[in-house]
Scaffold this active site. Structure first.
Site, mmCIF file in Angstrom:
data_model
loop_
_atom_site.group_PDB
_atom_site.id
_atom_site.type_symbol
_atom_site.label_atom_id
_atom_site.label_comp_id
_atom_site.label_asym_id
_atom_site.label_seq_id
_atom_site.Cartn_x
_atom_site.Cartn_y
_atom_site.Cartn_z
ATOM 1 N N ASP A 128 31.383 36.197 24.593
ATOM 2 C CA ASP A 128 32.076 37.479 24.648
ATOM 3 C C ASP A 128 32.207 38.068 23.253
ATOM 4 O O ASP A 128 32.162 37.348 22.242
ATOM 5 C CB ASP A 128 33.482 37.303 25.224
ATOM 6 C CG ASP A 128 33.481 37.009 26.712
ATOM 7 O OD1 ASP A 128 32.431 37.190 27.346
ATOM 8 O OD2 ASP A 128 34.537 36.595 27.229
ATOM 9 N N LYS A 163 31.785 43.095 25.947
ATOM 10 C CA LYS A 163 32.230 44.139 26.861
ATOM 11 C C LYS A 163 33.407 44.864 26.249
ATOM 12 O O LYS A 163 34.346 44.253 25.744
ATOM 13 C CB LYS A 163 32.649 43.549 28.211
ATOM 14 C CG LYS A 163 31.521 42.917 29.000
ATOM 15 C CD LYS A 163 32.019 42.381 30.319
ATOM 16 C CE LYS A 163 30.901 41.745 31.115
ATOM 17 N NZ LYS A 163 31.380 41.205 32.414
ATOM 18 N N MET A 216 44.883 43.863 29.308
ATOM 19 C CA MET A 216 44.076 45.087 29.357
ATOM 20 C C MET A 216 44.910 46.281 29.829
ATOM 21 O O MET A 216 44.468 47.089 30.639
ATOM 22 C CB MET A 216 42.852 44.884 30.263
ATOM 23 C CG MET A 216 41.926 43.769 29.804
ATOM 24 S SD MET A 216 40.668 43.325 31.031
ATOM 25 C CE MET A 216 41.683 42.405 32.224
#
Length: 282
Positions: A58, A80, A194
């Site tokens: 990641d 991402k 998030m």
């Protein structure tokens, strides 16, 4: 030396790495890299990483942790970010399976823990469907590091008898469909992953469901890293405080956050000043 004819007419390919013949089938390791501090990497995670031939990682995995991979390992970033993915999840799934089927030892290195908003479950399913051996190594999720560094326990006998992890985004990118009335109950901690861009909606939903606007809240950016920043605020002040955050961050709401220690006092003072100007109690 003859190897005989391939079964079912399929051609076999011999993959070489460092001059050594490859296994017929490799394996995938879903490894939690933790929140960023290499000292929070588990011993098992370190061993898996040091045995990797391919590391699919990641964007949130720190450079210090990536440096622990073997010098000959192939490092592939599948970073991402919101509305910007270098690889779609289906492509990542196929990549892991393909490397393992070439006989390689593959580490899928994920920030935090693979099974806490890390889509590790989808990758595990893809490996199982393809008949690829898959192992899971848990990691320290960001909420634990954020809570520990701030000195604010996620559970506390006097003020937090439960803790719930939720996501601030639904799969479609919209606001998640959560049980807001349940999350609005007092004496519990709610950790939102998030949730920076949806802080206003989350704050409004929780207050609308009955959670008091003065409930202590904490925002932690880049938990456990050298550039970690913390803002101590309230549920009502979350939107304004979140506007000061640029990097990955957690929102934590609950009475136990009254014990949190702020970090980066300049940031806190700026937020407090803007809050006073707008009449928002932080």
């Amino acid at each position: 030396m003859s190897h005989g004819k391939p079964k079912n007419g399929e051609s076999k390919r011999l993959v070489l790495l460092g001059g050594r013949p490859r296994r017929s089938v490799g394996a995938v390791w879903l490894v939690g890299a933790g929140p960023g501090d290499p000292e929070l990497l588990t011993i098992k995670a370190l061993k898996a990483l040091q045995a990797a031939e391919v590391v699919v990682h990641d964007g949130l995995v720190s450079d210090e942790i990536l440096a622990l991979a073997p010098s000959g390992a192939r490092l592939i970033s599948v970073a991402k970010r919101k509305s910007r993915h270098s690889y779609a999840q289906d492509e990542i799934n196929r990549m892991l399976v393909a490397f393992a089927q070439e006989g390689l030892n593959v580490v899928r290195l994920k920030g935090g823990d693979p099974f806490i908003f890390g889509r590790g479950g989808e990758e595990l399913e893809a490996c199982r469907e393809a008949g690829v051996e898959c192992h899971v190594v848990p990691g320290v999720t960001a909420a634990l590091a954020a809570s520990a560094n701030a000195g604010a326990p996620l559970t506390h006998r006097g003020s937090a008898q439960a803790v719930t992890f939720v996501t601030g985004h639904a799969a479609s990118g919209s606001e998640p469909d959560l049980d807001w009335e349940s999350l609005a109950k007092a004496n519990q901690t709610v950790v939102i992953y998030m949730g920076v861009s949806t802080a206003a909606g989350i704050s409004g939903r929780l207050i609308g469901a009955g959670r008091v606007g003065s409930t202590p809240a904490l925002i932690v950016e880049n938990a456990s890293r050298a550039d970690e920043r913390r803002i101590v605020t309230t549920l009502a002040g979350l939107p304004l405080a979140a506007a000061e955050i640029a990097g990955p961050a957690l929102l934590i709401v609950g009475e136990a956050m009254a014990l949190a220690q702020a970090g980066g006092m300049e940031i806190v003072s700026q937020v407090e000043a803007r809050g006073r100007e707008r009449g928002v109690k932080l």
